[in-house]
Design an enzyme around this catalytic site. Structure first.
Site, mmCIF file in Angstrom:
data_model
loop_
_atom_site.group_PDB
_atom_site.id
_atom_site.type_symbol
_atom_site.label_atom_id
_atom_site.label_comp_id
_atom_site.label_asym_id
_atom_site.label_seq_id
_atom_site.Cartn_x
_atom_site.Cartn_y
_atom_site.Cartn_z
ATOM 1 C CG ASN A 25 25.990 55.928 -32.335
ATOM 2 O OD1 ASN A 25 24.763 55.986 -32.251
ATOM 3 N ND2 ASN A 25 26.630 54.770 -32.464
ATOM 4 C CG MET B 32 17.844 51.138 -35.809
ATOM 5 S SD MET B 32 19.193 50.628 -34.714
ATOM 6 C CE MET B 32 19.494 48.987 -35.343
ATOM 7 N NE ARG B 33 16.969 54.848 -42.595
ATOM 8 C CZ ARG B 33 16.648 54.218 -43.731
ATOM 9 N NH1 ARG B 33 17.522 54.158 -44.710
ATOM 10 N NH2 ARG B 33 15.455 53.701 -43.876
ATOM 11 N N GLY C 171 13.377 56.051 -28.244
ATOM 12 C CA GLY C 171 13.771 57.415 -27.877
ATOM 13 C C GLY C 171 13.980 57.632 -26.395
ATOM 14 C CB SER C 172 14.520 55.427 -23.460
ATOM 15 O OG SER C 172 15.663 54.684 -23.792
ATOM 16 C CG ASN C 173 19.808 56.616 -24.924
ATOM 17 O OD1 ASN C 173 20.547 56.779 -23.962
ATOM 18 N ND2 ASN C 173 19.565 55.413 -25.430
ATOM 19 C CG HIS D 110 27.615 50.377 -29.795
ATOM 20 N ND1 HIS D 110 26.798 49.922 -30.817
ATOM 21 C CD2 HIS D 110 28.321 49.300 -29.359
ATOM 22 C CE1 HIS D 110 27.020 48.632 -30.992
ATOM 23 N NE2 HIS D 110 27.930 48.224 -30.127
#
Ligand code: GRF
Length: 193
Positions: free
Chosen positions: A109, A92-93, A12-14, A111
């Site tokens: 998202n 991760m889904r 959860g750093s983002n 990436h």
């Protein structure tokens, strides 16, 4: 106003960077809730510390997608908390049509590569194995594909001859924490127009 439902499976750093940007007045948004498919994920601990609603969502029987009852529950939870925009931050889904339709054009998202290069898992390893001289991160809208969808922001980093997957990913992570609030602020401004 952007009211963010943040989905994550790990550190959860983002999410933290987004919350910091809101607190620092650099991002006009609110956090509606933080949802994780992993009961003991650090992202939920961070959310509790920051006073945001921290919710564990059991996604069984599926292992790699958000579908079926869990998907419906996710939609209900987001609505109950007043969320109007979904931020995937290390979730991760794979997102399926139910959620994509309920929040059309409102799911983004991040990436760890310069998409369309190196989608999917192990983007850092893919970049090293390809021998590229630069990599980076991409914030993009989510569509039905894996790491596809219109790009909002990209930030680059050099790939050094001495890099391991870990050193490269650490360098990319620093840029992610700038890119995600920047992309969201861009969207916030567009919506306010
Ligand atoms: C990031 O590297 C992001 O690019 C990927 O998952 C990671 C999440 O990291 N989608 P964190 O949980 O925000 O620290």
């Amino acid at each position: 106003m952007l009211n963010l439902a943040i989905f994550g499976s790990g550190s959860g750093s983002n999410y933290q960077a987004i919350a910091d940007a809101i607190a620092g007045g650099r991002l006009d948004a609110r956090v509606a809730c933080v949802i994780s498919d992993t009961k003991d994920a650090t992202i939920l601990e961070r959310a509790r510390k920051l006073g945001h609603s921290a919710i564990y969502l059991d996604c069984a029987p599926f292992k790699t997608k958000l579908d079926g009852e869990a998907e419906q529950r996710a939609i209900e939870l987001i609505k109950e908390h007043g969320g109007n925009f979904i931020v995937l931050a290390g979730f991760m889904r794979i997102i399926k049509p139910g959620l994509l339709t309920a929040f059309a054009g409102r799911i983004i998202n991040i990436h760890p590569s310069l998409l369309p290069k190196f989608p999917g898992l192990e983007a850092g390893r893919q970049a090293l194995e390809a021998g590229v001289k630069e990599s980076g991160c991409t914030v993009h809208f989510v569509d039905g594909g894996i790491d596809t969808g219109p790009i909002i922001v990209q930030r680059k980093v050099p790939v050094l001859p001495s890099d391991t997957v870990e050193t490269l990913m650490n360098r990319i992570h620093v840029q992610e924490h700038i890119a995600y609030p920047e992309a969201l602020q861009k969207i916030a401004k567009d919506l306010a127009r």
